[in-house]
Design an enzyme around this catalytic site. Structure first.
Site: not given
Ligand code: DSN
Length: 428
Positions: A52, A198, A227
Site C-alpha cells: 500500500y 486524450d 496500447k
C-alpha cells in the site's frame, strides 16, 4: 509461473493456458491491444502488488515505501523524458480515471464541455450519456465531416462560439487521422477554454515524433499505457514543458505549474483513487525504458507502414475506409456496401482466427450492439515482427472471409493458415 498457479488452481491455469494459445495462434487486430515484453509482464507480477502506498514518492500515508518510491520516481522521470513533459502522474489505474481526475481538476458539475461524438471516433469518457462524463457535465459533441471523414474543425469552432465550453477534449478511440492540436488550441483560445488531449491510442507514435504532439498546445494530456506504448494496463497524465497554468493561479510562471500539478495529484489521489498499483507502476517504468530505446522508433514506424499497407489492400478489394486511409495505427471500415454488419463481421472473422471489434462508423444507422463497421489496428501484429508482406496476406484473409460469410469450411481452412503464419512470428 503457470505451473505455480496450476498446483493450486487448475481452473484459472486452464483459462490462462487457453488465452496463451489464443494469443499465440490467432491474429490480434484490436487497435487498442498489444503484447507486452516478458520484462513488463514480470514487473506487473512482482511483489510490489503487496504494498500500500497512498500518496506520492517521499510523502506516503504508509511506512515501508522506499522501494516503491524508486519505482514510481523512475516511471515519472522516464515518462517525462519520453514525452518531453514537465510533469507526469503515473498513478491512474486507467485512461478513464486519468480523464476523471482532469475533469475534477478543471470543471464543476454542470459545466459545458466539448468532446468528439462516440460514433464519430470519440471515447465513452468524452461525454457519452451512459458514462460519468455525460452524466456530470453538459457535453456538446463535435463530429467528422461526412464526405472526408476528417474532424470538422469549422463545426468545432462554431460549436465552441455557440456554447462557450469551459473545456474542449480532443483525442479519439476510432479516428484514423492525425489531429491538428494547434487548430484546437486556437479554437479553445477564442472562447477561453481549457484544452485537453486524450492520446490513449496514438501515444506511442506521438512519443517518437511520428504524429502531431499535443503537449505544446494542451493544458494537460491523458493517455493509457497499454496500447501503442506497449506497457501494462493503466493510465497517465502529462503536462508539457513551459505550459502556462490554465487555472488563472496568480503566481510566478514556475510556481503556477507546481500548483496545477499539485491539484491534479490530489484529484488522482484521494480525489478519484486510493492506493496506487505499485506493481503496475513498476511495469510502466520498464515499458517506458523500452520505449526510450531506438528500436521503439522502428516499431512505431512499422505500425504505421503496416496500417497503411493494409488500408491500400483493403481499398483495392473494394472496402469503404472512413477517411479513405490512415495516418496512424488503425483503420475504420464501413461495411454497409458489402451488406454485413459489424457484429457479424466480428463473429465470422473470429471464427477464422482474426480478432477485430465491431465499431460504430460516423453517421451510423445501426445500434452500438450491431454497428455498420469494424475497427482494425496493427500495434499487436507489428510487435510480433510482421511487416508489409504479412499485412497483404492478412487483408486477403479478411476479404476472403467477408466475401463468403456462409462458408464455414473456408473459415476453418483460413484459421489453420493463420495459425501457421502466427507460429512463424512467436510472441515473446
Ligand atoms: N476500450 C478502448 C478501445 O478499444 O479503444 C478505449 O478505452
Amino acid at each position: 509461473m503457470e505451473d505455480l498457479i496450476r498446483q493450486f488452481d487448475h481452473e484459472i491455469a486452464d483459462a490462462i493456458a487457453g488465452e496463451t494459445e489464443r494469443e499465440s495462434s490467432t491474429l490480434e487486430l484490436i487497435a487498442s491491444e498489444n503484447f507486452v515484453s516478458p520484462a513488463v509482464r514480470a514487473a506487473a507480477g512482482c511483489v510490489m502488488t503487496n504494498k500500500y502506498a497512498e500518496g506520492y514518492p517521499g510523502n506516503r500515508y504508509y511506512g515501508g515505501c522506499d522501494f516503491v518510491d524508486i519505482a514510481e520516481n523512475l516511471a515519472r522521470e522516464r515518462a517525462k523524458k519520453l514525452f518531453k513533459a514537465e510533469y507526469a502522474n503515473v498513478q491512474p489505474h486507467s485512461g478513464s480515471q486519468a480523464n476523471m481526475a482532469i475533469y475534477f481538476t478543471l470543471l464543476q458539475p454542470g459545466d459545458t464541455v466539448m468532446g468528439m461524438d462516440l460514433s464519430h471516433g470519440g471515447h465513452l469518457t468524452h461525454g457519452s450519456p451512459v458514462n460519468f462524463s455525460g452524466k456530470l457535465y453538459n457535453f456538446i459533441s463535435y463530429e467528422v465531416k461526412k464526405e472526408s471523414g476528417y474532424i470538422d474543425y469549422e463545426q468545432v469552432a462554431a460549436l465552441a462560439e455557440q456554447h462557450k465550453p469551459r473545456l474542449i477534449m480532443t483525442g479519439a478511440s476510432a479516428y484514423p487521422r492525425d489531429i491538428d492540436f494547434k487548430k484546437f488550441r486556437e479554437i479553445a483560445d477564442l472562447v477561453d477554454a481549457f484544452l485537453i488531449a486524450d492520446i490513449a491510442h496514438p501515444a506511442g507514435m506521438i512519443a517518437t515524433g511520428l504524429l502531431n504532439d499535443p503537449l505544446p498546445y494542451c493544458d494537460a494530456v491523458t493517455t493509457t499505457t497499454h496500447k501503442t506504448l506497449r506497457g501494462p494496463r493503466g493510465g497517465m497524465i502529462l503536462i508539457g514543458q513551459d505550459k502556462e497554468n490554465p487555472l488563472g493561479i496568480k503566481a510566478p510562471k514556475s510556481g503556477r505549474l507546481k500548483m496545477l500539478s499539485e491539484i491534479i495529484d490530489s484529484q488522482v489521489m484521494p480525489g478519484v483513487q486510493g492506493g496506487p498499483l505499485m506493481h503496475i507502476i513498476a511495469a510502466k517504468a520498464v515499458a517506458f525504458k523500452e520505449d526510450l530505446q531506438p528500436a521503439y522508433l522502428d516499431y512505431t514506424r512499422q505500425i504505421i507502414k503496416n496500417a497503411q499497407t493494409m488500408a491500400e489492400k483493403l481499398i483495392a478489394h473494394g472496402y469503404d475506409l472512413i477517411s479513405h486511409g490512415t495516418d496512424n495505427h488503425l483503420l475504420l471500415i464501413d461495411l454497409s456496401n458489402i451488406g454485413i454488419s459489424g457484429k457479424k463481421a466480428e463473429r465470422i472473422l473470429e471464427a477464422a482466427g482474426i480478432t477485430v471489434n465491431k465499431n460504430m462508423v460516423p453517421f451510423d444507422t445501426k445500434s452500438p450492439f450491431i454497428t455498420s463497421g469494424i475497427r482494425i489496428g496493427t500495434p499487436a501484429v507489428t510487435t510480433r515482427g510482421m511487416t508489409e508482406a504479412e499485412m497483404d496476406k492478412i487483408a486477403d484473409f479478411i476479404h476472403q472471409v467477408l466475401s463468403e460469410p456462409k462458408n464455414d469450411e473456408l473459415r476453418v481452412e483460413i484459421k489453420q493458415q493463420i495459425a501457421t503464419l502466427c507460429h512463424q512470428f512467436p510472441i515473446l
